[in-house]
Design an enzyme around this catalytic site. Structure first.
Site: not given
Length: 872
Positions: A470, A507
């Site tokens: 993340d 990400e």
């Protein structure tokens, strides 16, 4: 003069960096510390018992190496700290202040000091320490915690509400505190009692804290539990000989993303006590597992689980979880009442995505049938084994970029043990929160170590096959490469795991206080070429969907949502000539995406110019940035932002029939299957799953999130207006759509979409041309023969050459199109056998005329032709 802020930076044992107004040379600067945290400012004077070290300004500022390590401090003045190591360590266990005085001794400036740099320098060898609970072959157990700034640390044994305190000894070289025992400690509950100065309160605090390296926890994470993960009682049968599905390269991976709870909470084929838990995946004949086996058989390789480590925001015991009142299904499809009832209980219901980490290396208790026992460990392992047996490897979504809280908050595990270290601090000492919570600092040695250690825990002890990071751009590139290196060292013979087969992607967004490499070289999109680490490709995503991730008007169309070819009439899309130009630009973005977003790939753009992916720009950044196709994660939806069906509901013309909506959904998904690189899909999109237009359902409860496996229950569209806390601005767009019953697809349309998606997966599975491993292969074998100024708006034609040739025509237009490839005249091409066998009457109208080299493809269709090109 503000001691609540830390504007000075003690970056190593001999250097302090500090920026303040005015000249430095005419001031007397000191490093001041108070072991009992007695310093305060009264009437402009620093008072309280303290010790002092003079600081000497260093001409020329920081060294070149220091500027490289601390780029955000490059313009700060540098001061030399002259003290022996014992004095420095004594100061680090105190309240630390930096002062500046004039020649007369009057106090001009006083501020706290940030300490992570000097802690990393002085306690450098702590990086090699074994932390947490360690079982030894001789029957001993050691429990260790790194707490170099603590005045004292003790172990608290807990029995019921009572505790027994056991002293721990400090290794002064590493700052690690330890206590030794034996295997008889197994199952005992413990916490650390830490006495330490905390800058958040400016006091010496005594806090009871769980172990950040916990391997087991009680319900609601109140206590750590001594556990040996090699205990046979915690290991499923055949765990040691678990057979993994065949490893695939990142370029061949197809990933489905799902929340543990979403997957089964509404699946009536799962026993009630197992719904929404790890155990549901070990229910082999459930509807959900039968569907996963179909996906795996067709070519899905990995199941990506939203955070499944211990997180903070859900009561873990089912009997403590609250539920919305009344019958939500009885309310109108466009009512605001559903979300109001969910809002009333959402802080205490059983739902959250889990992006609020508490303990990084323990399975989440609310996903276990009993959160207060070993079931969270055994059931996670049984889930992995069951998914591997179904043909799927397992990816974990990991969230090391922030914690749920900092300071002295009850959920601040790390910051209550080493205050001010594990989090990234802004210039004045406040914790950065650009990630939405308290940002961690993996650039600090021991936070970086925690990331690596935790990943290895999941890979070795839980046999996890991949990690999705993340907000990976908030990690240093060096930290993610250290994870890769540590995984690559794992071998089946020694560790039971082939670490080289473990995927890493994340990400790669570039923003916040680290944006533009302000503090370190980031693990962001443009920094990872050549590493083999994947990042999500937002360029293709935006081109297919239309608009951008945080658009204010959800009606902005894209290639897969009808721009120019199926206009929805909204002014946001502009006049037809602008739509046409933008659509052709989007087609170029998609073409680069189909190559694996390669920076080096050369092609003819719709303008007629010959460009590479790296020379084509989108929003001021290079479109192509990957060195190999496996570094690209191709997706059109994920858990966040609107799921694909809801995006298309906003953007497509409102009167489009359900069957044509399904075709546009399939067309959009086809780019994740037929493009080079890793394909990624939000679970349920292959069956038209909706979240009733909710763009951010992280805390929206089961009602908006759960997968509805029974097509007779609909697809989740029309469950009420999406929650106001994240969607109220879109209610004027949403309400008329939700009230339209024709937007709920009938069961046969859902089944049709699943079948067509499986066909595409089988096409990819059966041909190596859809998973080429190098940029050279992609350049040699993949082309867009009709690109250029004569390109048809709404149509992309891609050719792949190998032993067999493939021609793929993506037709987003509402009319039949023809694509003439003169080089293929007298060749032999037919619709792919998997598509012919499916019996889709419209798709079967696809044809190739060898006399003219013309491919004919019906509306809103992706057709894959296979055959042989003519011999030269």
């Amino acid at each position: 003069m503000d001691l609540t802020r830390q504007r000075a930076h003690w970056i190593d044992r001999s250097t302090l960096a500090w920026r303040f107004e005015g000249p430095v040379g005419d001031r007397r600067c000191d490093l001041v510390w108070s072991p009992d945290a007695g310093l305060e400012i009264i009437d402009g004077a620093l008072v309280g018992p303290h010790e002092t070290l003079p600081l000497r300004v260093r001409p020329g500022g920081l060294s070149t190496a220091q500027r490289r390590q601390w780029p955000h401090l490059a313009d700060h003045a540098a001061f030399t700290v002259e003290a022996d190591e014992e004095t420095i360590k004594r100061a680090l266990r105190s309240q630390v202040v930096v002062t500046a005085r004039d020649d007369g001794g009057w106090l001009l400036v006083a501020t706290g000091a940030q300490l992570p740099g000097v802690l990393d320098d002085v306690y450098a060898d702590a990086v090699h320490a074994d932390l947490g609970c360690r079982f030894h072959d001789d029957g001993g157990v050691t429990i260790s915690v790194w707490a170099p700034t603590a005045r004292s640390v003790a172990l608290e044994w807990w029995t019921g509400e009572n505790s027994e305190v056991v002293g721990m000894w400090r290794d002064d070289h590493t700052g690690v505190w330890r206590v030794d025992g034996d295997w008889g400690w197994t199952g005992r509950r413990y916490r650390f009692r830490v006495e330490v100065y905390h800058p958040a309160t400016q006091r010496v605090e005594t806090m009871s804290v769980t172990d950040p390296y916990s391997v087991s926890l009680t319900a609601n994470s109140t206590h750590s539990v001594v556990a040996n993960l090699l205990d046979p009682l915690l290991i499923p049968a055949d765990w040691g000989t678990l057979r993994k599905p065949p490893a695939v390269s990142p370029a061949r991976a197809q990933v489905h993303e799902v929340s543990v709870r979403d997957f089964s909470i509404y699946d009536r084929s799962v026993p009630a006590q197992k719904r929404g838990t790890f155990a549901a995946f070990a229910t082999p004949n459930s509807t959900g597992m039968r569907h996963l086996r179909r996906l795996a058989d067709a070519g899905v390789t990995h199941l990506h689980l939203l955070p499944a480590f211990d997180f903070a925001t859900v009561p873990e015991r089912r009997d403590e979880q609250q539920h919305p009142s009344g019958d939500l299904a009885a309310l109108p499809a466009d009512s605001a009442e559903q979300q109001e009832r969910i809002d009333a209980v959402r802080a205490k219901d059983g739902y959250n995505w889990g992006y609020d980490p508490l303990h990084y290396s323990v399975p989440e208790g609310s996903y276990a049938t009993d959160p207060d026992g070993p079931e969270r460990i055994t059931e996670f392992r049984e889930m992995v084994a069951a998914l591997n047996g179904a043909g799927l490897r397992v990816v974990m979504d990991v969230v090391y970029n922030h914690t749920v809280a900092g300071g002295v908050n009850a959920h601040a595990v790390l910051d209550r043990i080493v205050p001010g270290y594990y989090h990234r601090l802004l210039a004045d000492g406040r914790v950065a929160d650009s990630t939405c919570c308290a940002n961690t600092a993996p650039e600090h040695v021991m936070m970086g170590k925690l990331v690596v250690d935790s990943v290895l825990r999941w890979a070795v002890d839980y046999k996890v096959d991949g990690f999705r990071f993340d907000l990976m751009g908030h990690h240093p590139r060096e930290n993610i490469l250290a994870v890769r290196t540590a995984l690559d060292r794992l071998t089946p013979q020694r560790d039971g795991v082939d670490g080289r087969a473990v995927l890493i992607y994340g990400e790669g967004w570039d923003f916040g206080e680290v944006g533009g490499n302000q503090r370190f070289v980031q693990a962001s999109q443009l920094q990872l070429a050549g590493t083999g680490i994947g990042t999500f490709n937002d360029r293709l995503r935006d081109a297919v969907r239309g608009g951008q991730a945080f658009e204010t008007n959800p009606r902005a169309q894209g290639y897969g949502s009808g721009l120019f070819t199926d206009p929805n009439g909204d002014d946001v899309n502009g006049p037809p000539e602008h739509q046409r130009a933008r659509l052709l630009f989007q087609q170029d973005l998609i073409k680069i995406g189909l190559t694996g977003n390669l920076a080096s790939y050369r092609f003819v753009a719709s303008s007629g110019a010959v460009v590479t992916g790296g020379e084509f720009y989108y929003n001021g950044a290079r479109t192509g940035y990957c060195a190999a196709p496996g570094e690209c994660v191709t997706y059109v939806d994920a858990h966040d932002n609107e799921i694909l069906y809801d995006t298309l509901a906003f953007k497509l013309p409102a009167d489009l029939p359900p069957a044509d909506r399904a075709r546009m959904q399939l067309l959009a998904l086809s780019f994740t299957v037929l493009g080079q690189g890793m394909g990624f899909v939000a679970a349920g999109s292959e069956r038209l799953r909706s979240k009733s237009l909710d763009r951010n359902s992280f805390d929206s409860g089961d009602w908006f999130n759960a997968i509805r496996w029974d097509p007779a229950e609909g697809n989740g569209f029309g469950l009420g207006l999406p929650p106001a806390w994240d969607n109220r601005d879109k209610w004027p767009f949403a309400a008329p759509l939700l009230a339209d019953p024709t937007l709920v697809p009938p069961p046969d349309v859902i089944a049709w979409t699943v079948d067509r998606y499986l066909e595409l997966l089988r096409i990819r599975r059966d041909s190596p041309l859809f998973g080429l491993s190098t940029a050279v292969e992609v350049q040699d074998r993949l082309s867009f023969p009709l690109s250029g100024t004569g390109e048809t708006p709404g149509v992309i034609t891609m050719r792949l050459t190998g032993v067999d040739d493939h021609v793929v025509v993506f037709n987003a237009a509402p009319a039949t199109v023809t694509q003439k490839l003169p080089d293929l005249r007298f060749g032999s091409f037919d619709l792919h056998p998997h598509q012919r066998a499916g019996g889709d009457e419209r798709l079967l109208q696809s044809a190739f005329d060898p006399a003219t080299g013309i491919f004919t493809v019906p509306p809103r269709t992706v057709a894959v032709f296979t055959g042989l090109a003519p011999r030269e």
